[in-house]
Design an enzyme around this catalytic site. Sequence first.
Site, short mmCIF file in Angstrom:
data_model
loop_
_atom_site.label_atom_id
_atom_site.label_comp_id
_atom_site.label_asym_id
_atom_site.label_seq_id
_atom_site.Cartn_x
_atom_site.Cartn_y
_atom_site.Cartn_z
CG HIS A 237 -2.28 -3.07 3.52
ND1 HIS A 237 -2.75 -3.14 4.81
CD2 HIS A 237 -1.83 -1.80 3.37
CE1 HIS A 237 -2.59 -1.97 5.40
NE2 HIS A 237 -2.03 -1.14 4.54
NE ARG A 259 -0.19 -3.37 10.02
CZ ARG A 259 1.01 -3.25 9.45
NH1 ARG A 259 2.07 -3.72 10.05
NH2 ARG A 259 1.15 -2.71 8.26
#
Length: 574
Positions: A237, A259
Amino acid sequence: MLERLKTDILILGSGGAGLFAALHAHRANPALDITVATKGLLGKCGCTRMVQGGYNVALNPGDSVERHFMDTIEGGKWLPHQQLAWTLVEKAVERVQELENEIGCFFDRNPDGTLHGKAFAGQTFDRTVHKGDLTGIEIVNRLMEQVWAQPVRRLEEHRAVALIPARDGKSIAGALLIDIRTGLFRFVRAQAVLLATGGGPTMYRYHTPSGDKSMDGLAMALRLELPLRDMEMVQFHPTGLLAGPDTRMTGTVLEEGLRGAGGHLLNGGGERFMETRDPRAERATRDFVSRCMYEEMRAGRTTPHGGLHIKMSHLGPDKVRREFKGMVERCADCGFDLAGGLVEVVPTAHYFMGGLICEVDTSTELPGLFVAGEDAGGVHGANRLGGNGVANSTVYGGIAGETMAAWIAGNGGHRAADEDMLGAELARAQLPFARKGGDLNRLRESLLDVMWDDVGVIRDAAGLRRGLGKLDAIEAELLASGLADGDRAFNLTWHDWLNLRSLVEVSKVIAAAALKRENSRGAHYREDFPGEGDLATSTFTVARQRDGALDIVEEPVQFTIVKPGESLLKQAAE
Ligand SMILES: Cc1cc2nc3c(=O)[nH]c(=O)nc-3n(C[C@H](O)[C@H](O)[C@H](O)COP(=O)(O)OP(=O)(O)OC[C@H]3O[C@@H](n4cnc5c(N)ncnc54)[C@H](O)[C@@H]3O)c2cc1C
């Protein structure tokens, strides 16, 4: 030293897979004696409880199981076992309804009362059902209440150390456990055993899974010479928190939504490096962003702790505080201001796609042994979509419960255990008590470094060979190391030793499988073989230990539902 128990079904692990298996087995046949043995406390351990984002399910009329299936296959870079993936997406619909209507979970809703689906990377529809950003707590709390209400025996803080076959070797006889509280061994004889210990790549310097996970399940399966697939596939991740070496907060996930909402990744020099690498910039897939981050770090363009920065302040600190309350608080706990400042981040090992080979009904090559959840291989192929992990453990946990009940009805009976093997496993687990000296902490640090540096986000043959050599050396030193304290009750150093042994054994398989795969697919990236290879002739790796030696072969992917170049969506439209 050794106590013996007898049960019909023994479930190892109490995450989504283990708890669902217990409920469904009881429902299928309430007369069955069911035991759940778990390394932690029931409902408080494992990764299902840690699920933040949510649960993928095609519920919206604009979505379909075919679309969810295609996202899963394309996300998995054409390596998933297609029947396993199909059952996942199809049964997720039924399982989410069961979670709400029977188990008592309550997920977030749209104004019209339908379940809200949020956007997750790599998916063509917003289908991730959730309870705020604490979805796992809702699922596990409600499941735990249901299991507690049934006559299910609970062996908490019991660590499985070995699967024990029957005397004739033709089926399972039970499992050997350590009662962590007393240090006593328990052999639990069972007609059916479910492996649901949840994988968990905690052998990397930065990792997200819960501390009770150390790949014990796959290490036990390996010792029984059972086949494991896709062992090179470790998902990273991109945004693990980097809060310094001495806090467990380092490695924990800052959610993907940061994000998604427009957060920027900056290198140590303050440059936004993703813009030049992908038109989606920070919103590119997890594997690609992790790789770009690793390259920045390798080039030395890093922050004070050796990572990179995420910046959210340009979105407006108030908005960030409002929309990412949990993340803002987590960062503040570690001295970072997510809303108005910069937070140090690093790619972090998050999920293990590899696992024990099984059929759609969760049965394995060894009769009586079943597998579900993150211990099972094949569902996700080269990459797992965010939101498909908890769907996988709850869907297949339920299937395992039903299959085990049916299997007992047809093939039942307790088998006599292979007592020689039981004796050997007892001796193996006690090995460190017969040794003196050693520095486990240093060995663990070495393991974290080797896996991060040589078997991590970016790989090549030289690094993997170097890594394998170092892993052999770590293993040799571990086997020569002992424990300072001979007391067995709550001897956590003993369990650290056992954790390390499982992690090293599985790490060697990860490195060897990564060396075998000479192309780059999804989470596995070889700098010396950057191409993905021909999709139509895709293969997956199968690792098996024979007489102590590891054998890795490649087998062709069976495109039983859809072939590369085809789509179920196109077929549906025609
Ligand atoms: C921080 C984080 C966030 C995540 N967010 C999401 C998300 O938003 N959506 C999603 O789909 N997935 C998510 N995942 C992945 C998801 O949590 C897992 O895929 C899934 O929960 C695994 O379920 P499981 O039942 O296989 O294992 P787990 O829930 O991990 O349970 C494993 C169990 O096995 C026990 N155990 C381990 N070793 C032994 C042993 N030797 N003997 C006995 N018991 C043992 C453990 O104590 C535990 O009870 C996330 C994971 C993490 C770490």
